[in-house]
Scaffold this motif. Structure first.
Motif, PDB file in Angstrom:
ATOM      1  N   UNK A  80       0.861  -1.181   0.000  1.00 51.13           N
ATOM      2  CA  UNK A  80       0.000   0.000   0.000  1.00 51.13           C
ATOM      3  C   UNK A  80       0.896   1.229   0.000  1.00 51.13           C
ATOM      4  N   UNK A  81       0.635   2.155  -0.938  1.00 47.72           N
ATOM      5  CA  UNK A  81       1.367   3.414  -0.972  1.00 47.72           C
ATOM      6  C   UNK A  81       0.494   4.484  -0.344  1.00 47.72           C
ATOM      7  N   UNK A  82       0.988   5.065   0.742  1.00 47.21           N
ATOM      8  CA  UNK A  82       0.314   6.170   1.418  1.00 47.21           C
ATOM      9  C   UNK A  82       1.304   7.324   1.495  1.00 47.21           C
ATOM     10  N   UNK A  83       0.920   8.484   0.976  1.00 44.03           N
ATOM     11  CA  UNK A  83       1.818   9.648   0.921  1.00 44.03           C
ATOM     12  C   UNK A  83       3.153   9.297   0.274  1.00 44.03           C
ATOM     13  N   UNK A  84       3.102   8.524  -0.791  1.00 49.23           N
ATOM     14  CA  UNK A  84       4.282   8.103  -1.561  1.00 49.23           C
ATOM     15  C   UNK A  84       5.253   7.236  -0.769  1.00 49.23           C
ATOM     16  N   UNK A  85       4.793   6.612   0.297  1.00 51.58           N
ATOM     17  CA  UNK A  85       5.595   5.672   1.072  1.00 51.58           C
ATOM     18  C   UNK A  85       4.975   4.293   0.894  1.00 51.58           C
ATOM     19  N   UNK A  86       5.821   3.321   0.544  1.00 54.67           N
ATOM     20  CA  UNK A  86       5.321   1.957   0.326  1.00 54.67           C
ATOM     21  C   UNK A  86       5.393   1.165   1.628  1.00 54.67           C
ATOM     22  N   UNK A  87       4.265   0.557   1.992  1.00 54.41           N
ATOM     23  CA  UNK A  87       4.172  -0.327   3.151  1.00 54.41           C
ATOM     24  C   UNK A  87       3.819  -1.715   2.609  1.00 54.41           C
ATOM     25  N   UNK A  88       4.631  -2.712   2.922  1.00 50.96           N
ATOM     26  CA  UNK A  88       4.384  -4.063   2.409  1.00 50.96           C
ATOM     27  C   UNK A  88       4.244  -5.030   3.570  1.00 50.96           C
TER      28      UNK A  88
END
Length: 186
Positions: free
Chosen positions: A149-157
Protein backbone atom coordinates in the motif's frame (compact mmCIF):
# COMPACT_ATOMS: atom_id res chain seq x y z
CA UNK A 1 -38.83 50.29 17.14
CA UNK A 2 -37.14 49.71 13.79
CA UNK A 3 -33.75 50.84 15.09
CA UNK A 4 -33.82 48.43 18.02
CA UNK A 5 -34.59 45.47 15.73
CA UNK A 6 -31.75 46.47 13.43
CA UNK A 7 -29.30 46.79 16.30
CA UNK A 8 -30.33 43.39 17.72
CA UNK A 9 -29.89 41.81 14.30
CA UNK A 10 -26.48 43.46 13.97
CA UNK A 11 -25.39 42.09 17.36
CA UNK A 12 -26.54 38.57 16.44
CA UNK A 13 -24.75 38.65 13.07
CA UNK A 14 -21.56 40.00 14.68
CA UNK A 15 -21.68 37.27 17.30
CA UNK A 16 -22.13 34.57 14.68
CA UNK A 17 -19.29 35.94 12.57
CA UNK A 18 -17.08 36.19 15.63
CA UNK A 19 -17.69 32.50 16.40
CA UNK A 20 -16.85 31.54 12.82
CA UNK A 21 -13.67 33.60 12.86
CA UNK A 22 -12.53 32.13 16.17
CA UNK A 23 -13.13 28.58 14.84
CA UNK A 24 -11.04 29.31 11.76
CA UNK A 25 -8.09 30.20 14.01
CA UNK A 26 -8.13 26.84 15.77
CA UNK A 27 -9.92 27.67 19.00
CA UNK A 28 -11.96 24.47 18.68
CA UNK A 29 -9.63 21.59 19.60
CA UNK A 30 -11.80 19.07 17.74
CA UNK A 31 -11.05 20.84 14.46
CA UNK A 32 -7.28 20.84 15.04
CA UNK A 33 -5.92 17.65 13.42
CA UNK A 34 -2.67 17.74 15.40
CA UNK A 35 -4.46 18.06 18.75
CA UNK A 36 -6.96 15.36 17.81
CA UNK A 37 -4.08 13.04 16.85
CA UNK A 38 -2.34 13.62 20.19
CA UNK A 39 -5.53 12.81 22.11
CA UNK A 40 -5.93 9.46 20.39
CA UNK A 41 -4.57 6.49 22.27
CA UNK A 42 -1.41 5.02 20.75
CA UNK A 43 -1.94 2.01 18.49
CA UNK A 44 -1.72 -1.35 20.19
CA UNK A 45 1.53 -3.25 19.80
CA UNK A 46 1.51 -5.65 16.87
CA UNK A 47 0.36 -9.16 17.70
CA UNK A 48 2.88 -11.93 17.37
CA UNK A 49 3.36 -12.92 13.70
CA UNK A 50 3.06 -16.63 14.33
CA UNK A 51 4.55 -19.46 16.32
CA UNK A 52 8.32 -19.37 16.48
CA UNK A 53 8.50 -16.13 14.50
CA UNK A 54 9.67 -12.71 15.52
CA UNK A 55 7.91 -9.52 14.56
CA UNK A 56 9.78 -7.04 12.44
CA UNK A 57 7.57 -3.94 12.30
CA UNK A 58 7.09 -2.40 8.87
CA UNK A 59 7.95 1.01 10.29
CA UNK A 60 7.61 4.38 8.60
CA UNK A 61 5.74 7.62 9.16
CA UNK A 62 2.23 7.79 10.57
CA UNK A 63 -0.59 7.22 8.12
CA UNK A 64 -2.88 9.70 9.89
CA UNK A 65 -4.37 11.97 7.25
CA UNK A 66 -2.48 10.17 4.46
CA UNK A 67 -3.53 9.98 0.84
CA UNK A 68 -3.88 6.61 -0.83
CA UNK A 69 -1.51 6.53 -3.82
CA UNK A 70 -2.01 2.93 -4.87
CA UNK A 71 -2.28 -0.73 -3.91
CA UNK A 72 -0.71 -3.91 -5.24
CA UNK A 73 -1.88 -7.35 -4.19
CA UNK A 74 -0.58 -10.73 -5.26
CA UNK A 75 -1.18 -14.26 -4.05
CA UNK A 76 2.03 -16.28 -3.94
CA UNK A 77 3.09 -19.58 -2.40
CA UNK A 78 0.82 -22.60 -2.35
CA UNK A 79 1.69 -26.20 -3.15
CA UNK A 80 3.49 -25.22 -6.38
CA UNK A 81 5.01 -22.02 -4.87
CA UNK A 82 3.61 -20.15 -7.90
CA UNK A 83 0.55 -18.67 -6.21
CA UNK A 84 -2.96 -18.83 -7.58
CA UNK A 85 -2.56 -16.32 -10.41
CA UNK A 86 -4.21 -13.37 -8.64
CA UNK A 87 -2.50 -10.02 -9.23
CA UNK A 88 -4.21 -6.68 -8.64
CA UNK A 89 -2.94 -3.13 -9.10
CA UNK A 90 -4.99 -0.07 -8.16
CA UNK A 91 -3.90 3.46 -9.04
CA UNK A 92 -4.70 6.51 -6.92
CA UNK A 93 -7.52 7.39 -9.31
CA UNK A 94 -9.30 4.08 -8.63
CA UNK A 95 -8.30 2.47 -11.94
CA UNK A 96 -7.80 -1.27 -11.38
CA UNK A 97 -5.84 -3.79 -13.40
CA UNK A 98 -6.63 -7.34 -12.32
CA UNK A 99 -5.19 -10.65 -13.46
CA UNK A 100 -6.72 -13.96 -12.43
CA UNK A 101 -6.10 -17.43 -13.81
CA UNK A 102 -9.82 -17.96 -14.42
CA UNK A 103 -10.63 -14.63 -16.11
CA UNK A 104 -7.32 -13.34 -17.49
CA UNK A 105 -6.62 -9.60 -17.50
CA UNK A 106 -9.42 -7.17 -16.66
CA UNK A 107 -9.35 -3.41 -16.23
CA UNK A 108 -11.84 -0.88 -14.97
CA UNK A 109 -12.79 1.64 -12.31
CA UNK A 110 -13.63 0.99 -8.69
CA UNK A 111 -16.95 2.52 -7.74
CA UNK A 112 -16.64 5.54 -5.45
CA UNK A 113 -17.91 3.78 -2.35
CA UNK A 114 -15.48 0.86 -2.70
CA UNK A 115 -12.60 3.24 -3.43
CA UNK A 116 -13.41 5.28 -0.32
CA UNK A 117 -13.78 2.12 1.79
CA UNK A 118 -10.39 0.94 0.60
CA UNK A 119 -8.85 4.29 1.51
CA UNK A 120 -10.42 4.20 5.01
CA UNK A 121 -9.33 0.63 5.67
CA UNK A 122 -5.80 1.29 4.39
CA UNK A 123 -5.29 4.35 6.60
CA UNK A 124 -7.00 2.69 9.59
CA UNK A 125 -4.77 -0.40 9.38
CA UNK A 126 -1.90 1.60 10.91
CA UNK A 127 0.49 -0.23 8.57
CA UNK A 128 3.75 1.08 10.13
CA UNK A 129 2.90 -0.76 13.36
CA UNK A 130 2.25 -4.14 11.73
CA UNK A 131 4.72 -6.98 11.32
CA UNK A 132 6.18 -7.53 7.85
CA UNK A 133 5.06 -11.21 7.88
CA UNK A 134 2.31 -13.23 9.57
CA UNK A 135 2.65 -17.01 9.34
CA UNK A 136 1.56 -20.13 11.19
CA UNK A 137 2.87 -23.58 12.10
CA UNK A 138 2.33 -26.13 9.37
CA UNK A 139 1.68 -23.46 6.74
CA UNK A 140 4.73 -24.12 4.61
CA UNK A 141 2.62 -24.84 1.49
CA UNK A 142 0.02 -22.20 2.29
CA UNK A 143 -0.85 -19.39 -0.11
CA UNK A 144 0.40 -15.96 0.96
CA UNK A 145 -1.25 -12.54 0.68
CA UNK A 146 1.37 -10.02 -0.50
CA UNK A 147 -0.06 -6.54 0.00
CA UNK A 148 1.73 -3.28 -0.77
CA UNK A 149 0.00 0.00 0.00
CA UNK A 150 1.37 3.41 -0.97
CA UNK A 151 0.31 6.17 1.42
CA UNK A 152 1.82 9.65 0.92
CA UNK A 153 4.28 8.10 -1.56
CA UNK A 154 5.60 5.67 1.07
CA UNK A 155 5.32 1.96 0.33
CA UNK A 156 4.17 -0.33 3.15
CA UNK A 157 4.38 -4.06 2.41
CA UNK A 158 2.97 -6.86 4.53
CA UNK A 159 2.70 -10.60 3.91
CA UNK A 160 0.27 -12.97 5.60
CA UNK A 161 -0.25 -16.66 4.94
CA UNK A 162 -3.87 -17.67 4.39
CA UNK A 163 -3.80 -19.79 7.56
CA UNK A 164 -2.35 -17.08 9.82
CA UNK A 165 -4.24 -14.81 12.18
CA UNK A 166 -3.23 -11.24 11.34
CA UNK A 167 -4.66 -8.39 13.41
CA UNK A 168 -8.25 -7.47 12.61
CA UNK A 169 -7.29 -4.10 11.09
CA UNK A 170 -5.13 -5.92 8.51
CA UNK A 171 -7.61 -8.77 7.99
CA UNK A 172 -10.41 -6.36 6.98
CA UNK A 173 -8.11 -4.65 4.48
CA UNK A 174 -7.06 -7.98 2.95
CA UNK A 175 -10.72 -9.11 2.84
CA UNK A 176 -11.73 -5.99 0.91
CA UNK A 177 -8.85 -6.39 -1.57
CA UNK A 178 -9.84 -10.04 -2.06
CA UNK A 179 -13.47 -8.97 -2.69
CA UNK A 180 -12.26 -6.51 -5.32
CA UNK A 181 -10.18 -9.26 -6.96
CA UNK A 182 -13.14 -11.67 -6.92
CA UNK A 183 -15.37 -9.38 -9.01
CA UNK A 184 -14.53 -7.92 -12.41
CA UNK A 185 -13.86 -4.16 -12.34
CA UNK A 186 -16.45 -1.98 -14.07
Amino acid sequence: MMASRASILLVLVAGALGACVSDAHGSDPDLDVDTAARRRPPPPPPPPPGPGSTCTPIGGPSTLGATLDGIEYEVTGGPTALGDGTLLHMAQSGWVTLHTTARGIEEGWLDGLTHYGLFRKATSAELPTLCTMYSCDGCEDDYIHNLSVWLNNVRYTVRASFGSSPPERLAVLIDLVQDIAAHPPQ
